[in-house]
Design a protein around this motif. Sequence first.
Motif, PDB file in Angstrom:
ATOM      1  N   ASN A   1       7.221  -3.665  -3.553  1.00 56.02           N
ATOM      2  CA  ASN A   1       7.646  -2.566  -4.243  1.00 56.02           C
ATOM      3  C   ASN A   1       8.821  -1.762  -3.361  1.00 56.02           C
ATOM      4  N   ILE A   2       9.796  -1.215  -4.205  1.00 53.88           N
ATOM      5  CA  ILE A   2      10.795  -0.264  -3.520  1.00 53.88           C
ATOM      6  C   ILE A   2      10.316   1.255  -3.853  1.00 53.88           C
ATOM      7  N   LEU A   3      10.467   1.885  -2.995  1.00 50.51           N
ATOM      8  CA  LEU A   3      10.258   3.300  -3.404  1.00 50.51           C
ATOM      9  C   LEU A   3      11.501   4.170  -2.849  1.00 50.51           C
ATOM     10  N   VAL A   4      12.047   4.944  -3.723  1.00 45.70           N
ATOM     11  CA  VAL A   4      13.232   5.935  -3.622  1.00 45.70           C
ATOM     12  C   VAL A   4      12.782   7.224  -3.684  1.00 45.70           C
ATOM     13  N   VAL A   5      13.075   8.178  -2.671  1.00 46.33           N
ATOM     14  CA  VAL A   5      12.782   9.616  -2.874  1.00 46.33           C
ATOM     15  C   VAL A   5      14.017  10.122  -2.440  1.00 46.33           C
ATOM     16  N   ARG A   6      14.427  11.262  -3.245  1.00 50.95           N
ATOM     17  CA  ARG A   6      15.529  12.051  -3.092  1.00 50.95           C
ATOM     18  C   ARG A   6      15.051  13.715  -2.880  1.00 50.95           C
ATOM     19  N   TYR A   7      15.749  14.193  -1.753  1.00 48.65           N
ATOM     20  CA  TYR A   7      15.559  15.765  -1.800  1.00 48.65           C
ATOM     21  C   TYR A   7      16.625  16.586  -1.742  1.00 48.65           C
TER      22      TYR A   7
ATOM     23  N   ASN B   1       0.879  -1.121  -0.007  1.00 50.63           N
ATOM     24  CA  ASN B   1       0.014  -0.106   0.088  1.00 50.63           C
ATOM     25  C   ASN B   1       0.952   1.146   0.132  1.00 50.63           C
ATOM     26  N   ASN B   2       0.548   2.274  -0.755  1.00 54.31           N
ATOM     27  CA  ASN B   2       1.220   3.466  -0.885  1.00 54.31           C
ATOM     28  C   ASN B   2       1.097   4.277   0.401  1.00 54.31           C
ATOM     29  N   ASN B   3       1.810   3.905   1.450  1.00 57.62           N
ATOM     30  CA  ASN B   3       1.604   4.470   2.610  1.00 57.62           C
ATOM     31  C   ASN B   3       3.018   5.188   3.353  1.00 57.62           C
ATOM     32  N   CYS B   4       3.926   4.958   2.636  1.00 55.12           N
ATOM     33  CA  CYS B   4       5.397   5.337   2.982  1.00 55.12           C
ATOM     34  C   CYS B   4       5.440   6.645   3.607  1.00 55.12           C
ATOM     35  N   VAL B   5       5.262   7.688   2.824  1.00 52.76           N
ATOM     36  CA  VAL B   5       5.171   9.085   3.328  1.00 52.76           C
ATOM     37  C   VAL B   5       4.374   9.270   4.601  1.00 52.76           C
ATOM     38  N   ARG B   6       3.096   8.905   4.523  1.00 50.08           N
ATOM     39  CA  ARG B   6       2.209   9.239   5.539  1.00 50.08           C
ATOM     40  C   ARG B   6       2.917   8.414   7.121  1.00 50.08           C
ATOM     41  N   TYR B   7       3.839   7.407   6.802  1.00 49.84           N
ATOM     42  CA  TYR B   7       4.172   6.793   7.792  1.00 49.84           C
ATOM     43  C   TYR B   7       5.197   7.594   8.475  1.00 49.84           C
TER      44      TYR B   7
END
Length: 240
Positions: free
Chosen positions: A157-163, A102-108
Amino acid sequence: MFLFLMVFVSELCQNGLGYVNIMEEVIMHHNEHRRNWLVPEFTMSNELSEECEDYAKHLATLKIPDQKLYKDQEDFFVDHLAFPLSDPLKNSYTENICEFKNNNCVRYWSTAGAKCYRKAKNRRTKIEQSLADKFSAITWKSSVNIGIGWAPKNPANILVVRYSPPGNNPGEYEENIENEEFLDYYTLTAVNEEEIVKNPKTSGGSRDNALRKQINVTLFVIILLLSLNIESRPVFSASG
């Protein structure tokens, strides 16, 4: 031929739009968090996003064991420490990585991360420190550009986010993580107000728009073929 085109378009819509939907949700969740924290919204960087997608695909080849997925309302924290950061010294960007169904990474990162960030640093466990770092990365005021990429890792799935510019720099927390009094109540679920939800900003064009254009062109070709097929059929008239 027509059946082949229908199958092609169906797969394109399922795979392509599924990718787009996840990307849109991830940027939306980030900017909901940024608005709640009263810091500028992120601007999407296509260059960073392409690099994120490449790195997510690379991580998927490493055969890293399945991670315990994020869940809300748990009495303990989890994080995915098995995935190596591509730039641990944060020379070019700060990076968050997670495994998800479930696409909940950011909210976690926003809620559980806030709880961990609120704890004194010398009292945090390794997992709590990782989540606190993820929270500060998505909240960091001077980080204004974001890259998002993901890749399948069966069954998740693997999510990668860069800032960028990179955050979480020693000596700069006070000026970049403002309004720390929000931590007392920030763990509440954010209200999704439709009137303030904005389309994400983009730089250098949009890969999502390009995908939509490709789908529209495909649908136009199908409609044209159907039209030609109908016009080419013989017309039979009734004889008296």
